[in-house]
Design a protein around this motif. Structure first.
Motif, PDB file in Angstrom:
ATOM      1  N   HIS A  61     -28.970  24.905 -36.039  1.00 50.12           N
ATOM      2  CA  HIS A  61     -27.751  25.829 -36.300  1.00 50.12           C
ATOM      3  C   HIS A  61     -26.285  25.476 -35.876  1.00 50.12           C
ATOM      4  O   HIS A  61     -26.302  25.374 -34.846  1.00 50.12           O
ATOM      5  CB  HIS A  61     -28.043  27.278 -36.446  1.00 50.12           C
ATOM      6  CG  HIS A  61     -28.230  28.152 -35.070  1.00 50.12           C
ATOM      7  ND1 HIS A  61     -27.227  28.671 -34.739  1.00 50.12           N
ATOM      8  CD2 HIS A  61     -29.364  28.203 -34.390  1.00 50.12           C
ATOM      9  CE1 HIS A  61     -27.659  29.250 -33.533  1.00 50.12           C
ATOM     10  NE2 HIS A  61     -28.942  28.826 -33.364  1.00 50.12           N
ATOM     11  N   ASP A 163     -26.307  27.620 -27.566  1.00 50.44           N
ATOM     12  CA  ASP A 163     -27.085  28.039 -28.659  1.00 50.44           C
ATOM     13  C   ASP A 163     -26.356  27.918 -29.981  1.00 50.44           C
ATOM     14  O   ASP A 163     -25.386  28.701 -30.092  1.00 50.44           O
ATOM     15  CB  ASP A 163     -27.617  29.451 -28.271  1.00 50.44           C
ATOM     16  CG  ASP A 163     -28.221  30.237 -29.390  1.00 50.44           C
ATOM     17  OD1 ASP A 163     -28.717  29.592 -30.363  1.00 50.44           O
ATOM     18  OD2 ASP A 163     -28.495  31.504 -29.329  1.00 50.44           O
ATOM     19  N   ASP A 164     -26.486  26.877 -30.690  1.00 54.17           N
ATOM     20  CA  ASP A 164     -27.318  25.861 -30.754  1.00 54.17           C
ATOM     21  C   ASP A 164     -26.599  24.692 -30.907  1.00 54.17           C
ATOM     22  O   ASP A 164     -27.132  23.906 -31.503  1.00 54.17           O
ATOM     23  CB  ASP A 164     -28.260  26.272 -31.671  1.00 54.17           C
ATOM     24  CG  ASP A 164     -29.262  25.015 -31.878  1.00 54.17           C
ATOM     25  OD1 ASP A 164     -29.690  24.709 -30.879  1.00 54.17           O
ATOM     26  OD2 ASP A 164     -30.196  25.009 -32.974  1.00 54.17           O
ATOM     27  N   GLU A 194     -27.188  31.179 -39.024  1.00 48.87           N
ATOM     28  CA  GLU A 194     -28.613  31.541 -38.400  1.00 48.87           C
ATOM     29  C   GLU A 194     -28.467  32.957 -37.745  1.00 48.87           C
ATOM     30  O   GLU A 194     -29.653  33.658 -37.585  1.00 48.87           O
ATOM     31  CB  GLU A 194     -29.217  30.381 -37.272  1.00 48.87           C
ATOM     32  CG  GLU A 194     -30.551  30.331 -36.935  1.00 48.87           C
ATOM     33  CD  GLU A 194     -30.656  31.301 -35.586  1.00 48.87           C
ATOM     34  OE1 GLU A 194     -31.808  31.429 -35.249  1.00 48.87           O
ATOM     35  OE2 GLU A 194     -29.627  31.564 -35.038  1.00 48.87           O
ATOM     36  N   GLU A 195     -27.453  32.955 -36.829  1.00 48.63           N
ATOM     37  CA  GLU A 195     -27.387  34.144 -35.958  1.00 48.63           C
ATOM     38  C   GLU A 195     -27.241  35.505 -36.857  1.00 48.63           C
ATOM     39  O   GLU A 195     -27.485  36.551 -36.166  1.00 48.63           O
ATOM     40  CB  GLU A 195     -26.129  33.944 -34.834  1.00 48.63           C
ATOM     41  CG  GLU A 195     -26.165  32.834 -34.169  1.00 48.63           C
ATOM     42  CD  GLU A 195     -26.893  33.010 -33.014  1.00 48.63           C
ATOM     43  OE1 GLU A 195     -27.786  33.959 -32.954  1.00 48.63           O
ATOM     44  OE2 GLU A 195     -27.173  32.143 -31.978  1.00 48.63           O
ATOM     45  N   ASP A 217     -33.766  24.399 -31.434  1.00 41.26           N
ATOM     46  CA  ASP A 217     -33.133  25.566 -30.945  1.00 41.26           C
ATOM     47  C   ASP A 217     -33.216  25.889 -29.200  1.00 41.26           C
ATOM     48  O   ASP A 217     -34.179  25.207 -28.967  1.00 41.26           O
ATOM     49  CB  ASP A 217     -33.390  27.026 -31.747  1.00 41.26           C
ATOM     50  CG  ASP A 217     -32.078  27.786 -32.015  1.00 41.26           C
ATOM     51  OD1 ASP A 217     -31.084  27.709 -30.934  1.00 41.26           O
ATOM     52  OD2 ASP A 217     -32.061  28.712 -32.763  1.00 41.26           O
ATOM     53  N   VAL A 218     -32.634  26.879 -28.825  1.00 43.42           N
ATOM     54  CA  VAL A 218     -32.781  27.110 -27.599  1.00 43.42           C
ATOM     55  C   VAL A 218     -33.830  28.154 -27.337  1.00 43.42           C
ATOM     56  O   VAL A 218     -34.188  28.851 -28.288  1.00 43.42           O
ATOM     57  CB  VAL A 218     -31.460  27.625 -26.650  1.00 43.42           C
ATOM     58  CG1 VAL A 218     -30.522  26.656 -26.853  1.00 43.42           C
ATOM     59  CG2 VAL A 218     -30.828  28.873 -27.506  1.00 43.42           C
TER      60      VAL A 218
HETATM   61 ZN   LIG Z   1     -30.024  29.734 -31.713  1.00 39.36          ZN
END
Ligand SMILES: [Zn+2]
Length: 330
Positions: A61, A163-164, A194-195, A217-218
């Motif tokens: 993302h 992130d990210d 995404e968030e 992703d993280v």
């Molecule tokens: Zn993320």
């Protein structure tokens, strides 16, 4: 390597406002001559290979968490709400940046107990002396992100929005290292929003009808001084193969393929069970009639703070593992 991570992570891109990040990524993709386009909500889709049997989405993302202005008082102070999982405890004294370059400092009203600290007790000071002066710089609905302050210390990098953007970087590096002939049809998707609920991945997977999905992703780690929090993932011990988080139980076919591929190529890896949090795989695996999905996680400390930290060796091993997965028949 470092320069591109710096540019990506310092780029302005709260959820819903990813255009700066997208143009940076599409400039990189153009250099590599892959077919690419932007979908209806703004995710960037890169097509790789046209002959393979399986259609695989590989997603990272572009958006980051941020703050959105809700109210400007007569003295020029801004009140705000959160875009995604912003932790109020990280905010007092933090500098934030608006898209037009305006910089603010977050101030906090007096509180008696730390637990009283919520968004209503916080404000942004952009140095304006009244509402009209503030309105010359910032309007209701404008968004801000943490002030960029990229730093490398040995093998570790700290920055906002790893992130990210670190996932976006991994995807870009993999694109550079792929051989010309591949057994699968790959769609590298740089997703939006995404968030705030894995939204861009949802519409992109509906459109692309994948047979498999993989998010990059993280993830959190358990190697910092937190005696009550038990998690096996550490910084510097390799990419994590996700088993489960709150958005997805990863499909065993994908998990096993990731583990076999790492072992075959002697790439270090860790197994991850994340008790809270989600990734784009949460949306992808529920698309249409269901899509077996997994997640390749880059271990990261201090997620959703202005100084997220990753280890460059983990990043390099994540790239190697993803390259090998792309070369494997699914
Ligand atoms: Zn993320």
């Amino acid at each position: 390597m470092k320069e591109l991570i710096k540019k990506l992570s310092e780029s302005f891109g709260p959820a819903g406002c990813e255009n700066n990040v997208r143009s940076l990524i599409s400039d990189e993709v153009k250099k590599l001559n892959f077919e690419h386009y932007v979908d209806t909500l703004g995710s960037l889709i890169v097509k790789v290979g046209s002959k393979g049997k399986q259609r695989i989405i590989i997603a990272a993302h572009m958006d980051e968490i941020g703050l959105m202005v809700t109210f400007i008082d007569e003295n020029g102070f801004l009140r705000f709400t959160n875009i995604g999982g912003v932790l109020t405890s990280t905010l007092p004294g933090t500098k934030v940046l608006f898209q037009n370059g305006t910089v603010g400092v977050i101030g906090q009203e007096k509180i008696k107990e730390p637990k009283e600290l919520d968004f209503s007790k916080l404000y942004i000071d952009i140095g304006a002396s009244n509402r009209d002066e503030a309105l010359e710089k910032v309007k209701i609905g404008h968004t801000a992100v943490f002030m960029p302050a990229f730093h490398q210390e040995g093998n570790r990098i700290t920055s906002k929005s790893l992130d990210d953007r670190i996932g976006c970087f991994v995807l870009l590096e993999v694109l550079k290292r792929l051989p010309s002939s591949l057994p699968n049809r790959l769609y590298f998707v740089f997703t939006v929003q995404e968030e705030v609920g894995l939204r861009g991945a949802k519409t992109a997977s509906y459109r692309l009808k994948p047979d498999y999905g993989l998010a990059v992703d993280v993830t959190r780690v358990g190697d910092t001084p937190e005696p009550d929090f038990k998690m096996v993932v550490s910084l510097g011990k390799g990419p994590a193969v996700k088993i489960k988080d709150s958005s997805v139980i990863c499909h065993s076919r994908v998990v096993n393929l990731m583990i076999e591929t790492a072992e075959k190529n002697q790439i270090p890896y860790q197994l991850e069970v994340l008790e809270q949090g989600g990734t784009d795989a949460g949306s992808i695996h529920l698309s249409r009639e269901g899509v077996p999905s997994g997640v390749l996680s880059v271990p990261c400390r201090y997620i959703h703070t202005p100084a997220e930290m990753v280890d460059l060796e983990d990043v390099e091993n994540s790239i190697s593992l993803l390259v090998e997965l792309c070369k494997t028949s699914w």
